[in-house]
Design a protein around this motif. Sequence first.
Motif, PDB file in Angstrom:
ATOM      1  N   GLY A 131      -2.165  -7.370  -4.394  1.00 28.61           N
ATOM      2  CA  GLY A 131      -1.680  -6.259  -5.203  1.00 28.61           C
ATOM      3  C   GLY A 131      -0.231  -6.491  -5.564  1.00 28.61           C
ATOM      4  N   ARG A 132       0.114  -6.212  -6.815  1.00 28.76           N
ATOM      5  CA  ARG A 132       1.493  -6.448  -7.258  1.00 28.76           C
ATOM      6  C   ARG A 132       2.101  -5.173  -7.825  1.00 28.76           C
ATOM      7  NH1 ARG A 132       2.497 -12.154  -7.690  1.00 28.76           N
ATOM      8  NH2 ARG A 132       0.612 -13.260  -7.117  1.00 28.76           N
ATOM      9  N   GLY A 133       3.394  -5.087  -7.740  1.00 31.42           N
ATOM     10  CA  GLY A 133       4.082  -3.916  -8.266  1.00 31.42           C
ATOM     11  C   GLY A 133       5.568  -4.041  -8.025  1.00 31.42           C
ATOM     12  N   THR A 134       6.331  -3.241  -8.729  1.00 30.14           N
ATOM     13  CA  THR A 134       7.787  -3.340  -8.581  1.00 30.14           C
ATOM     14  C   THR A 134       8.267  -2.708  -7.276  1.00 30.14           C
ATOM     15  OG1 THR A 134       7.928  -1.334  -9.893  1.00 30.14           O
ATOM     16  CG2 THR A 134       8.300  -3.415 -11.052  1.00 30.14           C
ATOM     17  N   THR A 135       7.432  -1.823  -6.711  1.00 26.27           N
ATOM     18  CA  THR A 135       7.761  -1.285  -5.383  1.00 26.27           C
ATOM     19  C   THR A 135       6.601  -1.586  -4.444  1.00 26.27           C
ATOM     20  OG1 THR A 135       6.717   0.848  -5.750  1.00 26.27           O
ATOM     21  CG2 THR A 135       9.030   0.635  -6.418  1.00 26.27           C
ATOM     22  N   LEU A 136       6.902  -1.445  -3.153  1.00 21.28           N
ATOM     23  CA  LEU A 136       5.853  -1.687  -2.151  1.00 21.28           C
ATOM     24  C   LEU A 136       4.697  -0.717  -2.361  1.00 21.28           C
ATOM     25  CD1 LEU A 136       4.912  -3.133   0.406  1.00 21.28           C
ATOM     26  CD2 LEU A 136       6.307  -1.556   1.747  1.00 21.28           C
TER      27      LEU A 136
END
Lengths: 626, 136
Positions: free
Chosen positions: A89-94
């Motif tokens: 899973g990717r994203g700018t925040t955890l």
Amino acid sequence: MRRVLIAVAALYAIVFIVVARRASLPSFAPLSAVERDAVIERLRGRAPATQGAIGGATRRAILDRPLAGGGPVVATLWDRGEPIARVEGRGTTLALAVDDAASALARQSVDTTRRERARLKVDVVLARAPIATAPTALLALSVVPGMDGVGLAVDDREHLLLADDLLRDDLAAAYAPVRGMEFTLGLDGPAVLRRLVSDSGLDRAAFRRASKRWFRFRADSFIEPASPPSSQSVRATTPALPVVRGNTPGPSLSSEALKSAAIAGGDYLARHLRPDGQFDYEYWTARGQVAMAGYSIPRHAGATWYLAQIYRATGDPRFLDAAERAEAWLQEAHPPGCDGPRACIGEPGADVVDLGSAALALVAESELERAHPSESRRRFMQRLTDFVLAMQKPDGDFCHLYRPQTATRDEHTKMLYYSGEAAYALARLTALGPSFATPHLVEALDHALAYLTDRQYRPFALRFYFMEDHWTCMAVEAGWDALPTERRESYAKFCDQFVAFLGRTQFHEGDPIVDAQPDFAGAYGFSPLLPPHGTPVGSRSETTLSTYLLQKRRGLPEATLAATRRQIDDGLRFLLGHQIQDDSAYLMADPDAARGGFLMSDVARYVRIDFVQHACSAMLRAALLL
Amino acid sequence: VSRSRTFAILDLAFAALHGWIGFAVAPSRAVAFQVALAIVIALELAAGVGLLVGARWARSVGIAMSVVLLAFAGVVLLLLVASAAYLRGVYGALGQGMAVLSLVAAALAVQLFALVPFFQLRFLLARSAAPAANAK
């Protein structure tokens, strides 16, 4: 000329700084225990169990930390050493990355029972650094084994091999720098590159054209605790366990913890004793395979000795039964020529037998005799003793090989450990009463120790270091009461120096290497390139324990005792943290079979019987003595 | 013994040593390295023989040989520094053991490739244009 030299030195300094900075991982803050639990809860789709503890803050708030490079958060379901599902899973925040991973995990088609039984492991990628892919030797040393993963970005799409993948597939320490030698060090670079290229899904031509970037990465890793399959509720309330190099935290150092660990080691050996009385020599944990090639009789004898030790400590008849079955195999293992008045031990068809087998058999028998006396055993021991004494040379050393068919000693070949093992066997006999502790035997022991602690070190070059003398100092301690008082002090002083030498090679908290790799604390070594091996910690702890006892008997200053004690305690902490327990067995096909064992190292994931013997013997003696 | 003669003997001895190490003890599979090594050894032999017999070209060849070997030593040391820096970056502190090994490797490289060429170059550059073989 001076200006040229200064310019060259400046150039070297600049190169050092630039290269070191480029190869370093950017610093990062690991996840807190609260963050880890929240990640697990979200991925498992559970209500947050930690909400009360954090005063009503939402999970999203807990996980609201920026994620450099978008993570990823990698979630893997491990079931009996097999990754049955893995998502990224990717994203700018955890929080965003975990949400992404949770959605992907929910979509995975996995049998519900298996999904519940499996343990969820999470790797949050927090830092990356480029690696050199050539030459192969440099690539091999481009990752910290067991802590770093390797990644390949092809046209900005990343493919990752986690540290777990490298450990499980035996790629983390599989590079053989010298052809034809068994010694391996560092990443099997070519295999890793092939695998990542294959993962990219591109054919050779397309791969060549693509824009590529190789890198290593470091993740914050944690896993659900092990628990019975039906106990998801128990799992839900137990904090996630941090994982370093495939290990979860071990118990704190205490007498009880040491004794439990020693018993677990005894259970391991008893469980791996076959119906014919031989042990499963090596147990490869990733796929639950047993290897019997190169079966070592001295190591068989050592494992038998340990079963007798743990029986004496616990009185548990399972251990006595196992020890006697292993003993029976040992008593039958001999070729023609070894069944006369002097007993030697070897393969039934062997032309040559060795001293170490007889010596360690004698050690095992002396332990069993103290636990469970038997007349037939005493007769066998007497014949073994006569063989060991007959192998002694005039200078106190021993011949190491013997041809039973011609009754001749090999006067020249020297093997590692055997002279020390023979001395230890003789020393152990001195505690068995006058029928064994004859003046002749004590004189032979004294003569052997004079050789091992002095005569063998007389060449000038040998006065700068020590050889493998851990059996020697165990012999000094075991035979102390019988040895002549006018000479034993010099043997004890040798052991003081030997243990201090070992201490200089031990990693301690506060050392720069331990700051970088905290799980090195307590291990012995001289560089951070090779992850520590447990067996040297076990054997060095055994001899350090013996020396500590000698130092106490001799009334040495408190500072000396404290230094030796610190060495022992650090080693024991390392051993407790590296014994296979259910929580640390997620990469293993059969955790029940592996429990209580010790791996060669975190990156060479097989158990051999002597790894268990040395480590557990040290822990058991420490539990009883400290 | 004249200094020229001393350097001549050292050149020949090091030619033999480099040949033995590079072609017998640890031959490389890289053809380029083997060719470069052969050129270096040829220069050492030529300089050694030239200085020994007092040839007019000996000084030039000796300077060329010294420069080539010093450059080689410089590159070897640079690679050692870069390797140590890379490992420092990957592993953090390398510890006393690795530091000692790196120093030993650097010292070995200096002794094998830099020490004699350094003093020989100083000697040859300091001399006037007189033939090398006449120098005392």
